[in-house]
Motif scaffolding. Sequence first.
Motif, PDB file in Angstrom:
ATOM      1  N   VAL A  85       0.498  -1.201   0.046  1.00 35.97           N
ATOM      2  CA  VAL A  85       0.076   0.111   0.549  1.00 35.97           C
ATOM      3  C   VAL A  85       1.040   1.746   0.282  1.00 35.97           C
ATOM      4  O   VAL A  85       0.024   1.985  -0.361  1.00 35.97           O
ATOM      5  CB  VAL A  85      -0.513  -0.068   1.206  1.00 35.97           C
ATOM      6  CG1 VAL A  85      -1.311   1.558   1.289  1.00 35.97           C
ATOM      7  CG2 VAL A  85      -2.153  -1.409   0.959  1.00 35.97           C
ATOM      8  N   LEU A  86       1.684   1.380   0.721  1.00 34.73           N
ATOM      9  CA  LEU A  86       2.816   2.499   0.830  1.00 34.73           C
ATOM     10  C   LEU A  86       3.343   3.105  -0.698  1.00 34.73           C
ATOM     11  O   LEU A  86       3.407   4.512  -1.016  1.00 34.73           O
ATOM     12  CB  LEU A  86       3.970   2.316   1.962  1.00 34.73           C
ATOM     13  CG  LEU A  86       4.414   3.250   2.372  1.00 34.73           C
ATOM     14  CD1 LEU A  86       3.458   4.473   2.388  1.00 34.73           C
ATOM     15  CD2 LEU A  86       5.512   3.227   3.622  1.00 34.73           C
ATOM     16  N   PRO A  87       3.683   1.819  -1.335  1.00 33.91           N
ATOM     17  CA  PRO A  87       4.520   2.719  -2.540  1.00 33.91           C
ATOM     18  C   PRO A  87       3.622   2.880  -3.489  1.00 33.91           C
ATOM     19  O   PRO A  87       3.635   4.056  -4.654  1.00 33.91           O
ATOM     20  CB  PRO A  87       4.775   1.103  -2.881  1.00 33.91           C
ATOM     21  CG  PRO A  87       5.050   0.322  -2.001  1.00 33.91           C
ATOM     22  CD  PRO A  87       4.297   0.356  -0.962  1.00 33.91           C
ATOM     23  N   LEU A  88       2.641   2.554  -3.472  1.00 36.07           N
ATOM     24  CA  LEU A  88       1.070   2.810  -4.334  1.00 36.07           C
ATOM     25  C   LEU A  88       1.254   4.231  -3.426  1.00 36.07           C
ATOM     26  O   LEU A  88      -0.114   5.011  -4.595  1.00 36.07           O
ATOM     27  CB  LEU A  88      -0.271   1.551  -4.284  1.00 36.07           C
ATOM     28  CG  LEU A  88      -1.968   2.475  -4.703  1.00 36.07           C
ATOM     29  CD1 LEU A  88      -1.748   1.781  -6.627  1.00 36.07           C
ATOM     30  CD2 LEU A  88      -2.386   0.836  -4.314  1.00 36.07           C
ATOM     31  N   VAL A  89       0.470   4.548  -2.278  1.00 34.10           N
ATOM     32  CA  VAL A  89       0.300   5.565  -1.871  1.00 34.10           C
ATOM     33  C   VAL A  89       1.007   6.348  -2.831  1.00 34.10           C
ATOM     34  O   VAL A  89       0.952   7.867  -3.581  1.00 34.10           O
ATOM     35  CB  VAL A  89       0.195   6.188  -0.688  1.00 34.10           C
ATOM     36  CG1 VAL A  89       0.019   7.195  -0.119  1.00 34.10           C
ATOM     37  CG2 VAL A  89      -1.033   5.054   0.059  1.00 34.10           C
ATOM     38  N   PHE A  90       2.417   6.492  -2.739  1.00 31.58           N
ATOM     39  CA  PHE A  90       3.807   7.248  -2.922  1.00 31.58           C
ATOM     40  C   PHE A  90       3.359   7.484  -5.043  1.00 31.58           C
ATOM     41  O   PHE A  90       3.403   8.645  -5.183  1.00 31.58           O
ATOM     42  CB  PHE A  90       4.539   6.802  -2.980  1.00 31.58           C
ATOM     43  CG  PHE A  90       5.697   7.253  -1.601  1.00 31.58           C
ATOM     44  CD1 PHE A  90       5.532   8.855  -0.887  1.00 31.58           C
ATOM     45  CD2 PHE A  90       5.635   6.772  -0.237  1.00 31.58           C
ATOM     46  CE1 PHE A  90       5.611   9.195   0.886  1.00 31.58           C
ATOM     47  CE2 PHE A  90       5.969   7.084   0.986  1.00 31.58           C
ATOM     48  CZ  PHE A  90       5.536   8.051   1.185  1.00 31.58           C
ATOM     49  N   VAL A  91       3.224   6.081  -5.163  1.00 33.26           N
ATOM     50  CA  VAL A  91       2.858   6.813  -6.673  1.00 33.26           C
ATOM     51  C   VAL A  91       1.636   7.484  -7.478  1.00 33.26           C
ATOM     52  O   VAL A  91       1.954   8.627  -8.017  1.00 33.26           O
ATOM     53  CB  VAL A  91       2.186   4.823  -7.353  1.00 33.26           C
ATOM     54  CG1 VAL A  91       2.338   5.494  -8.935  1.00 33.26           C
ATOM     55  CG2 VAL A  91       4.017   4.773  -7.370  1.00 33.26           C
ATOM     56  N   ILE A  92       0.372   7.444  -6.392  1.00 32.57           N
ATOM     57  CA  ILE A  92      -0.631   7.810  -6.693  1.00 32.57           C
ATOM     58  C   ILE A  92      -0.353   9.714  -6.321  1.00 32.57           C
ATOM     59  O   ILE A  92      -0.342  10.246  -7.077  1.00 32.57           O
ATOM     60  CB  ILE A  92      -1.345   7.188  -5.496  1.00 32.57           C
ATOM     61  CG1 ILE A  92      -2.174   6.309  -6.541  1.00 32.57           C
ATOM     62  CG2 ILE A  92      -3.048   8.229  -5.896  1.00 32.57           C
ATOM     63  CD1 ILE A  92      -3.631   5.888  -5.446  1.00 32.57           C
ATOM     64  N   TRP A  93       0.772  10.084  -5.106  1.00 36.04           N
ATOM     65  CA  TRP A  93       1.116  10.938  -5.242  1.00 36.04           C
ATOM     66  C   TRP A  93       1.497  11.696  -6.171  1.00 36.04           C
ATOM     67  O   TRP A  93       1.664  13.229  -6.855  1.00 36.04           O
ATOM     68  CB  TRP A  93       1.326  10.915  -3.381  1.00 36.04           C
ATOM     69  CG  TRP A  93       2.212  12.669  -3.591  1.00 36.04           C
ATOM     70  CD1 TRP A  93       1.688  13.881  -2.961  1.00 36.04           C
ATOM     71  CD2 TRP A  93       3.488  12.865  -3.918  1.00 36.04           C
ATOM     72  NE1 TRP A  93       2.629  14.408  -3.407  1.00 36.04           N
ATOM     73  CE2 TRP A  93       3.520  14.040  -3.552  1.00 36.04           C
ATOM     74  CE3 TRP A  93       5.215  11.952  -4.320  1.00 36.04           C
ATOM     75  CZ2 TRP A  93       4.709  14.665  -3.405  1.00 36.04           C
ATOM     76  CZ3 TRP A  93       6.146  12.742  -4.277  1.00 36.04           C
ATOM     77  CH2 TRP A  93       5.570  14.235  -3.808  1.00 36.04           C
ATOM     78  N   LEU A  94       3.004  10.873  -6.802  1.00 38.09           N
ATOM     79  CA  LEU A  94       3.526  11.404  -8.114  1.00 38.09           C
ATOM     80  C   LEU A  94       2.901  11.442  -8.832  1.00 38.09           C
ATOM     81  O   LEU A  94       3.164  13.283  -9.930  1.00 38.09           O
ATOM     82  CB  LEU A  94       4.435  10.296  -8.372  1.00 38.09           C
ATOM     83  CG  LEU A  94       5.283  10.956  -9.511  1.00 38.09           C
ATOM     84  CD1 LEU A  94       6.550  11.443  -9.253  1.00 38.09           C
ATOM     85  CD2 LEU A  94       5.773   9.480  -9.814  1.00 38.09           C
ATOM     86  N   ILE A  95       2.290  11.257  -9.380  1.00 41.64           N
ATOM     87  CA  ILE A  95       0.828  11.058 -10.672  1.00 41.64           C
ATOM     88  C   ILE A  95       0.221  12.534 -10.334  1.00 41.64           C
ATOM     89  O   ILE A  95      -0.120  12.927 -11.420  1.00 41.64           O
ATOM     90  CB  ILE A  95       0.020  10.220 -10.958  1.00 41.64           C
ATOM     91  CG1 ILE A  95       0.847   9.218 -11.401  1.00 41.64           C
ATOM     92  CG2 ILE A  95      -0.903  10.383 -11.795  1.00 41.64           C
ATOM     93  CD1 ILE A  95       0.347   7.593 -11.510  1.00 41.64           C
TER      94      ILE A  95
END
Length: 109
Positions: A85-95
């Motif tokens: 979940v944590l890397p997914l949150v950062f990827v969403i934030w990046l997008i």
Amino acid sequence: MAGHSHSQHPASTGGAAKPNTKLIWRTFWILFFITALEFLIAFTMPSGWLRVSIFVIMTLVKAFYIVGEFMHLKGEVKTLIWSIVLPLVFVIWLIIALLLEGDSILQVR
């Protein structure tokens, strides 16, 4: 091999495992309800940030439910779940950051 008899090895039943249809139908109805709610919001709410935010939240809820049910991560340890979940949150934030930055560059020109 006189000492080797069939009574020492229990025979398997040979039957297939009974499918868990209650779980399958429950999953179907939960995903169906969330999708129907998304369609209702899409056709009744005016466009805007609130509608987009609701869609993003509902999509994440469906994604987490699908991952939990179909990838069998529902019963896993919390560390494994957070490592996904944590890397997914950062990827969403990046997008989101890239979209906002790209939009601001277009606004300046």
